[in-house]
Design an enzyme around this catalytic site. Structure first.
Site, PDB file in Angstrom:
ATOM      1  N   THR A   1      31.697  -0.668  -8.696  1.00  0.00           N
ATOM      2  CA  THR A   1      32.712  -1.575  -8.868  1.00  0.00           C
ATOM      3  C   THR A   1      34.163  -0.557  -9.051  1.00  0.00           C
ATOM      4  OG1 THR A   1      32.554  -1.852 -11.370  1.00  0.00           O
ATOM      5  CG2 THR A   1      31.689  -3.389 -10.242  1.00  0.00           C
TER       6      THR A   1
ATOM      7  N   ASN B   1      37.533  -0.418 -11.015  1.00  0.00           N
ATOM      8  CA  ASN B   1      38.386  -0.954 -12.310  1.00  0.00           C
ATOM      9  C   ASN B   1      39.761  -0.838 -11.875  1.00  0.00           C
ATOM     10  OD1 ASN B   1      35.478  -0.031 -13.257  1.00  0.00           O
ATOM     11  ND2 ASN B   1      36.405  -0.663 -15.048  1.00  0.00           N
TER      12      ASN B   1
ATOM     13  N   GLU C   1      37.118  -5.604 -13.116  1.00  0.00           N
ATOM     14  CA  GLU C   1      36.640  -4.585 -12.101  1.00  0.00           C
ATOM     15  C   GLU C   1      35.983  -5.569 -10.883  1.00  0.00           C
ATOM     16  OE1 GLU C   1      33.261  -2.693 -14.102  1.00  0.00           O
ATOM     17  OE2 GLU C   1      32.931  -4.638 -15.634  1.00  0.00           O
TER      18      GLU C   1
END
Length: 343
Positions: free
Chosen positions: A222, A224, A272
């Protein structure tokens, strides 16, 4: 576009749309459109003298101007930080897309609050902006203790030869279009209603920063996002989103998680996003998330394996939802524009 917070550096004369405009939703756009083209149907107005404004524009140059307040009046009166649907930079971007030439971020301070309605018109509209036309929504109030109504504004402005438009509050189907209703819809995770009233998907704009890389360990890396501190966030949970990478790249489908990640002992809220079918280095890059659908609320799972299984389901649900709601690059804006700022 010219953006200034000083009345000494404004471009004038001006045709002015006046209001907070947090969200720049469909109702706000109606108020702003009147100073752009003076072409809105008379049915949208309580009162209007657009022809006079049009004649003025033909006689001499008048800059299409939005005058808004910074900070938000509610923040000034409450003393508490006001989270915004559109922080200043984002608001400026939307206004530029609409065709606004100038944004005046009028400092909302004790000096401004103390002005009577008469003094507000004389000082702000006449002396500093040399306004030729002013457009406001029918619920606009101004002056000390909000004592000035739209009728007062129209009468005072007319005394200085300024034409005006009072725009009716808009409704979309059974919903009144307002920033407060949009906020409430976002708090509930009702993106369908919020996006309908905005006239576009709700957006989160931020820069990718390094996180704990827990998503990578789960097999779902992911990015952020660091967002503006004053950005209003929707309900915690999982969302389908189109991700705008900038640099001319196409929109990428994604799954966004907003919350504290209780299953992995998160200690603070994070935003995220996992990009579907895309790989690459995103650190320090700006991303724009166009939120399309609310998939589920935040939940604490009894094991990492259960969490991974749920993430797989979220990805599939997002694919299906985004396939039904494509977002063309031409319908979305890219990075916030580089703007000149007055001293």
């Amino acid at each position: 576009m010219w953006v200034t917070s000083s009345l000494t550096t404004v471009l004038k004369p001006a045709k002015v749309a006046l209001g907070n405009f947090d969200g720049v939703h469909l109702g706000h756009q109606q108020v702003i459109r009147e100073v752009l083209h003076d072409a809105t149907s008379e049915a949208d107005f309580l009162t209007s003298s657009s022809k006079a404004a049009d004649q003025t524009s033909k006689a001499g140059r008048a800059y299409t101007t939005v005058v808004t307040f910074n900070p938000h009046p509610q923040e000034f009166f409450s003393g508490r930080k006001r989270l915004l649907l559109t922080p200043v930079r984002e608001k400026v971007e939307y206004l530029k897309i609409l065709g606004v030439e100038q944004v005046v971020l009028l400092p909302f301070d004790r000096e401004l609050v103390s002005l009577t309605p008469q003094a507000f018109v004389e000082t702000i509209l006449v002396r500093h902006l040399e306004a030729k036309h002013v457009s406001v929504g029918e619920n606009f109030r101004f002056g000390c203790n909000r004592s000035g109504s739209v009728v007062d504004l129209q009468e005072l402005a007319a005394g200085y030869g300024i034409s005006s438009s009072i725009v009716r509050l808009r409704r979309l189907e059974d919903d009144r279009i307002s920033s407060s209703i949009i906020r409430h819809a976002l708090e509930l995770g009702n993106l369908a209603q919020a996006n309908r009233l905005l006239g576009r998907p709700y957006r989160l704009i931020g820069t990718v920063v390094k996180g704990q890389q827990l998503g990578r360990q789960l097999g779902f890396p992911t990015a952020n996002l660091k967002l503006p501190d004053d950005k209003f966030l929707p309900r915690w949970g999982v969302y389908s989103t189109w991700v705008e990478l900038g640099d001319g790249e196409a929109m990428v489908p994604g799954v966004m998680n907003l919350g504290c990640r209780p299953t992995v002992a998160g200690d603070r809220p994070t935003v995220e996003v996992h990009l579907l079918d895309w790989q690459g280095d995103l650190y320090d890059r700006p991303l724009t998330l166009h939120l399309i659908g609310f998939l589920r609320p935040e939940h604490q799972f009894d094991s990492i394996a259960t969490l991974k299984g749920q993430i797989q389901q979220d990805c599939q649900a997002a694919r299906e939802q985004l396939a039904r709601k494509p977002l063309l690059k031409s319908t979305a804006s890219g990075e916030p524009p580089t703007v000149k700022r007055g001293e």
